[in-house]
Design an enzyme around this catalytic site. Structure first.
Site, PDB file in Angstrom:
ATOM      1  N   ASN A   1       0.858  -0.732  -0.098  1.00  0.00           N
ATOM      2  CA  ASN A   1      -0.478   0.257  -0.029  1.00  0.00           C
ATOM      3  C   ASN A   1       0.820   1.559   0.059  1.00  0.00           C
ATOM      4  O   ASN A   1       2.101   0.721   0.013  1.00  0.00           O
ATOM      5  CB  ASN A   1      -1.188  -0.539   1.014  1.00  0.00           C
ATOM      6  CG  ASN A   1      -2.594   0.830   1.166  1.00  0.00           C
ATOM      7  OD1 ASN A   1      -2.383   1.753   0.347  1.00  0.00           O
ATOM      8  ND2 ASN A   1      -3.156   0.587   1.570  1.00  0.00           N
TER       9      ASN A   1
ATOM     10  N   HIS B   1      23.067   2.576  13.261  1.00  0.00           N
ATOM     11  CA  HIS B   1      24.558   3.202  13.579  1.00  0.00           C
ATOM     12  C   HIS B   1      24.659   3.224  15.547  1.00  0.00           C
ATOM     13  O   HIS B   1      23.932   2.550  16.581  1.00  0.00           O
ATOM     14  CB  HIS B   1      23.738   4.615  14.164  1.00  0.00           C
ATOM     15  CG  HIS B   1      23.349   4.997  12.333  1.00  0.00           C
ATOM     16  ND1 HIS B   1      24.202   5.779  11.212  1.00  0.00           N
ATOM     17  CD2 HIS B   1      22.184   5.463  12.284  1.00  0.00           C
ATOM     18  CE1 HIS B   1      23.239   5.926  10.832  1.00  0.00           C
ATOM     19  NE2 HIS B   1      22.185   5.959  10.479  1.00  0.00           N
TER      20      HIS B   1
ATOM     21  N   ALA C   1      -1.391  -3.282  13.436  1.00  0.00           N
ATOM     22  CA  ALA C   1      -1.395  -1.750  12.684  1.00  0.00           C
ATOM     23  C   ALA C   1      -0.732  -0.844  14.208  1.00  0.00           C
ATOM     24  O   ALA C   1      -0.896  -0.868  14.897  1.00  0.00           O
ATOM     25  CB  ALA C   1      -2.336  -1.167  13.034  1.00  0.00           C
TER      26      ALA C   1
ATOM     27  N   THR D   1      10.632  -5.093  16.713  1.00  0.00           N
ATOM     28  CA  THR D   1      12.173  -5.242  17.248  1.00  0.00           C
ATOM     29  C   THR D   1      12.640  -6.988  17.164  1.00  0.00           C
ATOM     30  O   THR D   1      14.354  -6.977  17.917  1.00  0.00           O
ATOM     31  CB  THR D   1      12.519  -4.723  18.753  1.00  0.00           C
ATOM     32  OG1 THR D   1      11.704  -5.629  19.697  1.00  0.00           O
ATOM     33  CG2 THR D   1      11.863  -3.401  18.727  1.00  0.00           C
TER      34      THR D   1
ATOM     35  N   ARG E   1      -1.428 -13.983  20.014  1.00  0.00           N
ATOM     36  CA  ARG E   1      -2.253 -15.377  19.905  1.00  0.00           C
ATOM     37  C   ARG E   1      -2.289 -16.216  19.009  1.00  0.00           C
ATOM     38  O   ARG E   1      -1.541 -15.460  17.315  1.00  0.00           O
ATOM     39  CB  ARG E   1      -3.767 -15.919  20.472  1.00  0.00           C
ATOM     40  CG  ARG E   1      -4.554 -15.023  19.250  1.00  0.00           C
ATOM     41  CD  ARG E   1      -5.653 -14.316  19.369  1.00  0.00           C
ATOM     42  NE  ARG E   1      -7.310 -13.992  18.116  1.00  0.00           N
ATOM     43  CZ  ARG E   1      -7.473 -14.551  17.285  1.00  0.00           C
ATOM     44  NH1 ARG E   1      -7.173 -16.286  17.149  1.00  0.00           N
ATOM     45  NH2 ARG E   1      -8.570 -13.710  16.416  1.00  0.00           N
TER      46      ARG E   1
END
Length: 189
Positions: A84, A114, A159, A164, A182
């Site tokens: 999208n 960095h 959303a 991470t 779940r």
């Protein structure tokens, strides 16, 4: 090892190396051409996608604009992928996207980082790790995926999530940081 190889080795390197910048700028030209196409120019888009992306399957639909600092040169996109509006890729390293995966608007995929050490940062150093997104995933709007992360087949990332760490296959995961909520093995709406 030349600068380009070092860039994709997981080691620190200088991204402002003139040799790298020239390759990068050339790669970005096709992305800029793609972003200037009209929604009605489907044939032109279909012709540009395999030239723009590092590896491209068939049936790829990319809404404009797409922003990649290497112009998509390090994107490996499978078949029947939908992207999208406003995908942003820091594609200094490879980003692998499996068949049938869908992206909501404003998704960001970041392969670069960095150093934490300010002395190394002051030198302008950077290092990159690949991202891998499996088959039939849904990456919802506003998601950010960081370097070195793998997302397993059939998983859904909710959303606004910040991913991470690795997410296994067949799960619903969301949050900041993103975590498994779940299993989707027996999913029903």
């Amino acid at each position: 090892m030349n600068s380009y190889e070092r860039m994709q080795s997981g080691q620190y390197y200088l991204p402002e190396d003139p040799e790298l910048k020239e390759i990068q700028f050339q790669a970005m030209l096709l992305m800029e051409e793609y972003n200037r196409t009209l929604p009605t120019e489907r044939k032109k888009r279909e012709e540009l996608i395999p030239k723009m992306l590092g590896k491209a399957g068939t049936g790829i639909n990319i809404e404009t604009p797409i922003h990649c600092n290497w112009g998509g040169k390090h994107l490996d996109v499978g078949n029947n992928v939908y992207i999208n509006f406003s995908l942003t890729c820091v594609d200094d390293e490879w980003i692998h996207i499996g068949d049938g995966t869908m992206f909501g608007p404003n998704v960001t995929l970041i392969t670069a980082s960095h150093p934490l050490d300010p002395r190394l940062r002051a030198q302008g150093l950077q290092r990159n790790l690949p991202i891998s997104i499996g088959k039939n995933c849904w990456i919802s709007s506003g998601v950010t995926v960081f370097q070195g992360v793998s997302i397993g087949d059939n998983s859904v990332i909710g959303a606004g999530s910040i991913v991470t760490h690795d997410i296994p296959a067949n799960v619903l995961a969301y949050g900041i940081p993103c975590k498994v909520i779940r299993s989707l093995k027996e999913a029903s709406e």
